[in-house]
Design a protein around this motif. Structure first.
Motif, short mmCIF file in Angstrom:
data_model
loop_
_atom_site.label_atom_id
_atom_site.label_comp_id
_atom_site.label_asym_id
_atom_site.label_seq_id
_atom_site.Cartn_x
_atom_site.Cartn_y
_atom_site.Cartn_z
N ILE A 1 0.85 -1.18 0.00
CA ILE A 1 0.00 0.00 0.00
C ILE A 1 0.90 1.23 0.00
O ILE A 1 1.71 1.41 0.89
CB ILE A 1 -0.92 0.04 1.24
N SER A 2 0.78 2.06 -1.04
CA SER A 2 1.61 3.24 -1.15
C SER A 2 0.73 4.47 -1.23
O SER A 2 -0.42 4.39 -1.63
CB SER A 2 2.50 3.14 -2.40
N CYS A 3 1.27 5.59 -0.85
CA CYS A 3 0.53 6.84 -0.87
C CYS A 3 1.10 7.73 -1.95
O CYS A 3 2.29 8.02 -1.98
CB CYS A 3 0.63 7.54 0.49
N LYS B 1 -4.40 6.40 -1.84
CA LYS B 1 -3.79 5.09 -1.65
C LYS B 1 -3.91 4.22 -2.89
O LYS B 1 -4.92 4.26 -3.59
CB LYS B 1 -4.44 4.39 -0.46
N GLU B 2 -2.87 3.43 -3.12
CA GLU B 2 -2.86 2.48 -4.22
C GLU B 2 -2.44 1.13 -3.67
O GLU B 2 -1.41 1.02 -3.00
CB GLU B 2 -1.91 2.92 -5.32
N MET B 3 -3.22 0.11 -3.93
CA MET B 3 -2.90 -1.24 -3.47
C MET B 3 -2.33 -2.04 -4.64
O MET B 3 -2.93 -2.08 -5.72
CB MET B 3 -4.14 -1.92 -2.91
N SER C 1 -6.67 1.55 -7.23
CA SER C 1 -6.61 2.91 -6.69
C SER C 1 -8.01 3.38 -6.34
O SER C 1 -8.99 3.03 -7.02
CB SER C 1 -5.99 3.87 -7.73
#
Length: 393
Positions: free
Chosen positions: A16-18, A23-25, A291
Motif C-alpha cells: 500500500i503506497s501513498c 492510496k494504491e494497493m 486505486s
C-alpha cells in the motif's frame, strides 16, 4: 501426494503506497489461497522418457519426438501448404485428407485438402450467420466443427460432406474462450462479461468457469470456481487462458490454464477427481493495482516464465501440451539485439496411466522466432511465421 509449494511468499505480497491521488494497493498473483481447490492435494507429474513407447504412443506424437530430437527422418513425407496463415492458429483434423485451420486474429476458418493441396475459406469475419467474430478456439468431433467466440456465441459446422458448411449458432451468456464436444454435449470455458451497466457485479468472483451445454444451448451444469479476486481484470486474465479437453470414452475431462502448472481431472459430469502438477514449471507473475480514484489496472511482470500455450487431444488417450519457456530475456542496446533464451517444450500426457512424457525442446535461434508445432491425427504441422509444412510418414 504433494501439497502445492510453488507459491512462495513473494506472490502474497501486498503493498500500500501513498501518492498524489491517494492510496494504491498493489498485489501479485496468483495467490494460493485464491486458487480453485486451494486445499486440495496435488500429484506431481515427473517427466518420463519416450524410449520404449513406440508401440503404445500415437503416430503423430512419435513423429514430433523424432523431429525434435534429430532422429531418422528418412521415412518422412513433407508437404508445404499453399495457404499463408498467421503465427498463431488452431488446427484440427476432419478426416484423413482434410484439416481445418482457424485464424483467430483474422476470424477466418479454412478447410485444407492435403491430398490435392488446395483450400477453401469456410467462414470469414462478419456478424451474420456462419461468420466469425472474436474467434478463440476450434474443436472437431466426429463430423462437426465447433468454434468458440468471445461475442457470446458458438458456431457449429457440418463436415460430413466434402466441404464443411455452417449448421447453427448457439448464443450464450458468456464469452467463450475454449470449446470441446462429445456426442450430445458441448463443453466451454465461458466467462461473464463486465464493464457494461447490464453486466453482473464485476467485484463478485463467486461463479464457475466451465459449462456443459446440450446442442440446443441449454446449460446443464457449471463447474470449476473462478480465481477468487475482486478485480475483474485479474480474474479474466488468469482464467481466459483455460483449455478444456474431453475424453468421452473414459468419461473424464482435463482442464489446463496457461499460467498455472496444473492439470485438473474431472469426471464427465463436472466432479473433480485429481489435480496433477507439472514439474519444473516457472510461475508467471501478474501484478494488479487498485486505486481509490482510478480503479483497477493490471499487467504481467516481465521476467522468467513458463506458459501452457496449447493443448490437443490425441487418439482419445493422450493430451499433447506445448509449453512456452522464457529465461533472462533482455535487450542489448549496443548491438541492438535481444538476449536471453526462449524455447518451446513439447509434452505428452497419457490419461489412462496418468504419466507425462517429454517429446523434446524446440530452441529458438533468436528471441522472437515464431516456429511452433501442432499435432494432427496422422502427422504434425510446422508453423513458421504463418508458413505451414505438414509432415507424416
Amino acid at each position: 501426494m504433494f501439497k502445492r509449494n510453488i507459491f512462495i511468499c513473494l506472490f502474497l505480497a501486498l503493498v500500500i503506497s501513498c501518492g498524489g491521488d491517494g492510496k494504491e494497493m498493489i498485489s501479485l498473483h496468483p495467490m494460493q489461497e485464491k486458487m480453485a481447490y486451494a486445499d486440495h492435494e496435488t500429484i506431481m507429474l515427473e517427466l518420463n522418457e519416450v524410449s520404449g513407447l513406440n508401440h503404445h504412443m500415437p503416430k503423430s506424437l512419435l513423429i514430433i519426438h523424432q523431429y525434435l530430437n534429430n532422429e531418422t527422418t528418412s521415412g518422412f513425407i513433407t508437404n508445404d501448404l499453399s495457404v499463408l496463415t498467421t503465427d498463431k492458429v488452431q488446427i484440427s483434423t476432419i478426416n484423413d485428407s482434410s484439416i481445418l485451420i482457424l485464424e483467430p486474429s483474422n476470424n477466418r476458418l479454412i478447410q485444407y485438402d492435403i491430398e490435392i493441396n488446395s483450400y477453401e475459406i469456410i467462414s470469414d469475419q462478419g456478424r451474420g450467420p456462419g461468420d466469425l467474430y472474436f474467434a478463440e478456439e476450434l474443436s472437431t468431433f466426429n463430423d462437426k466443427a465447433f468454434v468458440g467466440m468471445q461475442g457470446f456465441q458458438l458456431s457449429i459446422f457440418d463436415c460430413s460432406m466434402d466441404l464443411c458448411v455452417y449448421e447453427k449458432t448457439i448464443n450464450t451468456d458468456f464469452n467463450n474462450y475454449s470449446i470441446d464436444a462429445t456426442e450430445d454435449q458441448i463443453y466451454v470455458l465461458g466467462i461473464s462479461p463486465f464493464g457494461n451497466p447490464q453486466d453482473s457485479d464485476p467485484l463478485n468472483s463467486d461463479h464457475n468457469l466451465f459449462h456443459i451445454l446440450n446442442y440446443q444451448g441449454d446449460v446443464l451444469n457449471s463447474f470449476h470456481p473462478a480465481y477468487d479476486d475482486r478485480s475483474p481484470l485479474v480474474r479474466n486474465r488468469l482464467s481466459s487462458g483455460g483449455m478444456i479437453k474431453t475424453y468421452s470414452n473414459k468419461s473424464l475431462i482435463l482442464i489446463a490454464f496457461d499460467f498455472f502448472p496444473y492439470l485438473y481431472e474431472y469426471e464427465a459430469g463436472g466432479d473433480l477427481t485429481n489435480i496433477f502438477q507439472i514439474d519444473n514449471f516457472v510461475q508467471p507473475i501478474y501484478e494488479s493495482k487498485e486505486s481509490l480514484h482510478s480503479g483497477f489496472s493490471a499487467g504481467l511482470i516481465y521476467g522468467n516464465k513458463t506458459v501452457i500455450d496449447l493443448t490437443t487431444r490425441v487418439d482419445d488417450e493422450w493430451l499433447f501440451l506445448r509449453l512456452y519457456e522464457r529465461r533472462n530475456i533482455g535487450f542489448d542496446h549496443v548491438n541492438v539485439t535481444f538476449t536471453g533464451d526462449e524455447w518451446y517444450t513439447y509434452l505428452a500426457y497419457n490419461v489412462e496411466r496418468r504419466e507425462l512424457y517429454k517429446l523434446g525442446d524446440d530452441i529458438k535461434t533468436t528471441p522472437g522466432d515464431s516456429r511452433v508445432l501442432h499435432v494432427l491425427d496422422q502427422g504434425i504441422m510446422v508453423n513458421n511465421d504463418g508458413k505451414l509444412k505438414y509432415i507424416t510418414r
